[in-house]
Scaffold this motif. Structure first.
Motif, short mmCIF file in Angstrom:
data_model
loop_
_atom_site.label_atom_id
_atom_site.label_comp_id
_atom_site.label_asym_id
_atom_site.label_seq_id
_atom_site.Cartn_x
_atom_site.Cartn_y
_atom_site.Cartn_z
N PHE A 45 0.78 -1.14 0.16
CA PHE A 45 -0.07 -0.04 0.09
C PHE A 45 0.89 1.37 -0.40
CE2 PHE A 45 -2.87 -2.75 2.58
CZ PHE A 45 -3.56 -3.41 1.44
N ALA A 46 0.34 2.48 -0.29
CA ALA A 46 0.90 3.49 -0.55
C ALA A 46 1.06 4.35 0.93
CB ALA A 46 0.58 4.46 -1.39
N HIS A 47 2.24 4.09 1.54
CA HIS A 47 2.24 4.47 2.83
C HIS A 47 2.84 5.98 2.83
CE1 HIS A 47 2.13 1.16 5.80
NE2 HIS A 47 2.16 0.56 4.42
N ASN A 48 2.37 6.81 3.86
CA ASN A 48 2.98 8.02 4.34
C ASN A 48 2.49 8.97 3.08
OD1 ASN A 48 4.15 9.42 6.24
ND2 ASN A 48 5.95 9.81 5.15
N SER A 49 1.24 9.01 2.63
CA SER A 49 0.64 9.70 1.64
C SER A 49 0.15 10.85 2.42
CB SER A 49 -0.40 9.19 0.81
OG SER A 49 -1.22 8.49 1.60
N ARG A 50 0.11 12.02 1.63
CA ARG A 50 -0.36 13.31 2.22
C ARG A 50 -1.83 13.80 1.56
NH1 ARG A 50 1.10 18.86 0.74
NH2 ARG A 50 2.55 17.80 -0.91
N ASP A 51 -2.75 14.27 2.85
CA ASP A 51 -4.06 14.70 2.62
C ASP A 51 -3.78 16.22 1.79
OD1 ASP A 51 -6.62 15.37 2.21
OD2 ASP A 51 -6.96 15.21 4.15
N ARG A 52 -3.92 16.09 0.43
CA ARG A 52 -3.38 17.35 -0.31
C ARG A 52 -4.60 18.43 -0.31
NH1 ARG A 52 1.12 17.40 -3.65
NH2 ARG A 52 -0.13 18.91 -4.87
#
Length: 382
Positions: free
Chosen positions: A240-247
């Protein structure tokens, strides 16, 4: 209190989801076909050096390496805290349990690269790889994430204000300002300042050390090439895509991209070099074959997200009930998303889903407990 010192106040005792993975969690089915004609069988690599660069998707790669290594009881070179003395150059003494002549199987946590010291820790046959990202987008992400850590960013009212006159805010040598310019170049431990005519030679030498450098913009294709280089099972790179930001609604403009590339000119040279080398390797591998395997990887990810994750994807931290699954939130930065597990998961399925969803810091603590015992709770900076 400093940026990384905030970790010390988390106060979370991460619990283990259960027994360690069995090898069969990653092994291909017994009926798997033999390698295609013309493809020489290979032996899985168990000695791996991953240089985790900042804001490039490296946390997702670390999750892959952590799960593979844990499933096979490999020994990790772990920092005493959460990083190897970053931003100082890596030293072997920063590895917990290091002593001269003792080597480890995998090293993958944040460091400023220092080849001679890494070689004191890792076997001679180790495979070195890293990941890079276009500084035109990385710079915007860094501005948000490292706002509290970099004085150059902290003192600027906005990204546009910073880019319109960066030297108004940036002072080289000030602690934390390495986040504000040529961050990837810095993470690779390269010299700055550097004479322009020396840059091609520096990058050619770097490619000899790192035979594969992944691209954040082509992450799934990168995982496919990595899997084949390591000779690991097909399912070992499911992630899974870790450490993604809520843009939210923020978008970077073409002019901001141009200015960020110009400001981070060494990063742009680094990225351009490894972008070219990546696609040379992709051509040799076969573009059609690469696209097919990348699409298969994406389809497996979609299925796993549906099985494992509440909501089928990343969610805000307040929606994550399990403390050990909440990602670290940088002070003053954008909100970092994490994963909540679906209700009703049991046994091995819950364990596998939990490992895939677990953020880097609690996973590091888990690995530390497995190798050294105790509560495995560290703090950043050492």
């Amino acid at each position: 209190m400093g940026f990384w010192g905030k970790y010390r106040d988390l106060g979370v005792k991460y619990r283990d989801f259960g027994a360690r993975y069995r090898d069969t969690d990653y092994a291909p089915p017994p009926s798997s076909a033999p390698p295609p004609s013309g493809h020489t069988p290979c032996r899985p690599r168990s000695h791996v050096v991953f240089l985790k660069t900042h804001k490039t998707g490296g946390s997702s790669v670390v999750n892959v390496l952590s799960r593979y290594g844990e499933s096979r009881q490999l020994r990790f070179a772990l920092p005493h805290r959460y990083q190897f003395g970053y931003p100082s150059p890596f030293r072997a003494e920063r590895v917990r349990g290091f002593r001269p002549g003792r080597t480890f199987d995998i090293i993958c946590h944040h460091m400023r690269f220092n080849l001679s010291e890494v070689q004191r820790v890792m076997p001679n046959d180790s495979f070195y790889f890293s990941i890079v990202r276009d500084p035109g987008t990385l710079g915007e992400s860094s501005f948000s994430y490292f706002r509290a850590a970099a004085p150059a960013f902290r003192n600027s009212p906005s990204l546009d204000a910073f880019l319109s006159s960066p030297w108004r805010f940036f002072r080289p040598g000030i602690r934390g300002n390495h986040y504000a310019r040529n961050l990837q170049w810095f993470d690779f431990g390269l010299p700055d300042p550097v004479e322009p005519q020396k840059i091609p030679g520096i990058l050619q030498n770097l490619e000899r050390i790192f035979p594969l450098v992944l691209l954040a913009e082509n992450f799934d294709e990168s995982l496919v090439l990595l899997r084949h280089e390591l000779c690991w099972p097909r399912f070992s790179v499911d992630s899974f895509a870790h450490n993604s930001r809520d843009r939210g609604r923020s978008r970077i403009s073409a002019e901001q991209t141009r200015r960020l590339r110009a400001w981070n000119s060494l990063d742009w040279a680094l990225y351009s070099h490894f972008n070219r080398s990546f696609w040379v390797k992709a051509e040799k591998f076969g573009i059609a074959r690469l696209r097919k395997e990348a699409e298969e990887l994406r389809e497996r990810r979609r299925v796993l997200a549906g099985k494992c994750l509440k909501g089928g994807g990343p969610v805000p931290p307040k929606s994550i009930a399990a403390a050990e699954l909440r990602p670290f939130q940088p002070p003053g930065g954008g909100r970092i998303l994490g994963f909540a597990l679906r209700e009703g998961l049991q046994g091995e399925e819950r364990e596998r889903c939990g490992r895939m969803a677990m953020p880097e810091l609690p996973y590091k603590d888990l690995l530390e407990r497995a190798q050294f015992g105790g509560n495995g709770s560290g703090s950043v900076g050492g």
